[in-house]
Enzyme design. Structure first.
Site, PDB file in Angstrom:
ATOM      1  N   SER A  31       4.429  -6.184   2.272  1.00 12.27           N
ATOM      2  CA  SER A  31       3.208  -5.754   2.948  1.00 12.27           C
ATOM      3  C   SER A  31       2.001  -6.444   2.310  1.00 12.27           C
ATOM      4  CB  SER A  31       3.102  -4.231   2.903  1.00 12.27           C
ATOM      5  OG  SER A  31       2.119  -3.772   3.808  1.00 12.27           O
ATOM      6  N   GLN A  32       0.959  -5.694   1.893  1.00 12.80           N
ATOM      7  CA  GLN A  32      -0.228  -6.353   1.361  1.00 12.80           C
ATOM      8  C   GLN A  32       0.059  -7.107   0.060  1.00 12.80           C
ATOM      9  OE1 GLN A  32      -3.047  -3.130   0.908  1.00 12.80           O
ATOM     10  NE2 GLN A  32      -2.448  -2.693  -1.189  1.00 12.80           N
TER      11      GLN A  32
ATOM     12  N   MET B  14       0.830  -1.196   0.000  1.00 10.92           N
ATOM     13  CA  MET B  14       0.000   0.000   0.000  1.00 10.92           C
ATOM     14  C   MET B  14       0.872   1.257   0.000  1.00 10.92           C
ATOM     15  SD  MET B  14      -2.795   1.063   2.931  1.00 10.92           S
ATOM     16  CE  MET B  14      -1.563   1.288   4.220  1.00 10.92           C
TER      17      MET B  14
ATOM     18  N   HIS C  56       7.815  -1.445  10.074  1.00 15.17           N
ATOM     19  CA  HIS C  56       7.299  -2.059   8.861  1.00 15.17           C
ATOM     20  C   HIS C  56       8.232  -1.859   7.662  1.00 15.17           C
ATOM     21  CE1 HIS C  56       4.082  -3.863   6.568  1.00 15.17           C
ATOM     22  NE2 HIS C  56       4.043  -2.843   5.730  1.00 15.17           N
TER      23      HIS C  56
ATOM     24  N   ASP D  80       6.678  -3.676  14.148  1.00 15.69           N
ATOM     25  CA  ASP D  80       5.793  -3.258  13.065  1.00 15.69           C
ATOM     26  C   ASP D  80       4.599  -2.485  13.616  1.00 15.69           C
ATOM     27  OD1 ASP D  80       4.229  -3.077  10.734  1.00 15.69           O
ATOM     28  OD2 ASP D  80       5.042  -4.981   9.997  1.00 15.69           O
TER      29      ASP D  80
END
Length: 302
Positions: free
Chosen positions: A109-110, A34, A283, A227
């Site tokens: 991530s996503q 994202m 993150h 994170d």
């Protein structure tokens, strides 16, 4: 004389399991998270060059661009449903002759759960090692950070997710809603989630999803210990909150996904295919040296 040389090449190839004229490494496919895009010089564009440089430019690296342009690709991280993104990625991979014999996949991530869904859904995606960094494999219950958007917009997204994540129009239009996992309303989550519950076989069990994951050589999951994006952090390792609680956690091994073999992860663990890596930092914060040692040297030199 030429026939003797060809025969010798065939013999050597069979002995070493590789074409002696092919000195290239297995290709790599990357998927951004994202607030990012396929090719920003400060993120995946830089990592693409790092991989190529580390492996002496003897590797093909494809960073997935969803939607056909940088702008559309960036917007996809928020406003294109994962199902459509995965269809796009599957078409790209199917049409890329460099990937026809297989590749290693790295999700950020996503992009982690999107790549996993690609493995499960796309027959032409012949993935050897699936590597996920800061993924949300059990979804998230919280959106504390919101990179690249204004504070006002971030607050608006949080409010939508907190109060209307499972509304049909929200699931259709906001990517983060599709992997929103409310542990206090598990029944609603399983019924209304349009992505994460489906790829985790929590709606019904799709045996193809299990079979395709089983073909992986390694499923590598990297968790960032500090994170602040992934809530709970353990979702990067398939852990999550216990049903009915947003405080008490359970590990992958304690979850129904594992104990009821909804994705075949129990067998994969028994076979030594699941790899759990932890790293200090927030993150996706890692140094190039760490990435080379733990990702490139460990899983891409094949």
């Amino acid at each position: 004389m030429r026939l003797d040389f060809v025969a010798l090449c065939v013999i050597i190839s069979q002995v070493y399991g590789k074409n002696v004229t092919d000195d290239k490494y297995t290709p790599v496919v990357m998927w951004h998270g994202m607030g990012d895009s396929c090719c920003f010089v400060f993120s995946l564009g830089s990592l693409k060059k790092l991989i190529e440089r580390t492996l002496d430019n003897r590797i093909y690296v494809k960073s997935l661009e969803i939607g056909g342009s940088y702008i559309r690709d960036y917007e996809s991280g928020y406003f294109i449903h994962p199902d459509k993104q995965i269809e796009d990625a599957c078409i790209q991979i199917t049409n890329d002759k460099n990937l026809k014999n297989g590749f290693n996949a790295i999700g950020f991530s996503q992009g982690s759960q999107f790549l996993r869904a690609l493995v499960q859904r796309c027959p032409s995606a012949k993935v050897k090692n699936l590597i996920t960094l800061g993924g949300q494999h059990q979804g998230v219950y919280g959106l504390p950070n919101c990179p690249s958007l204004t504070t006002k917009t971030c607050e608006y997204l949080r409010e939508i997710l907190n109060f209307a994540a499972y509304a049909g129009w929200v699931q259709r239009t906001l990517v983060q809603a599709t992997y929103w996992h409310d542990p206090k309303n598990e029944d609603i989550y399983r019924t209304k989630s349009t992505f994460i519950a489906e790829i985790n076989n929590e709606k019904s069990v799709n045996q193809k999803y299990i079979d395709r994951l089983q073909k992986l050589e390694n499923f590598v999951m990297v968790k960032f210990m500090n994170d602040s994006m992934v809530q709970p952090v353990d979702s990067s390792w398939f852990g999550f909150y216990k049903p009915g609680s947003d405080v008490e956690l359970m590990t992958l091994e304690q979850s129904d996904i594992f104990t009821k073999e909804k994705l075949g992860l129990k067998k994969m663990k028994e076979d030594g295919k699941l790899k759990f890596i932890e790293i200090e930092g927030n993150h996706l914060q890692f140094r190039n040296e760490w990435f080379i040692e733990n990702i490139v040297n460990a899983y891409l030199k094949n």
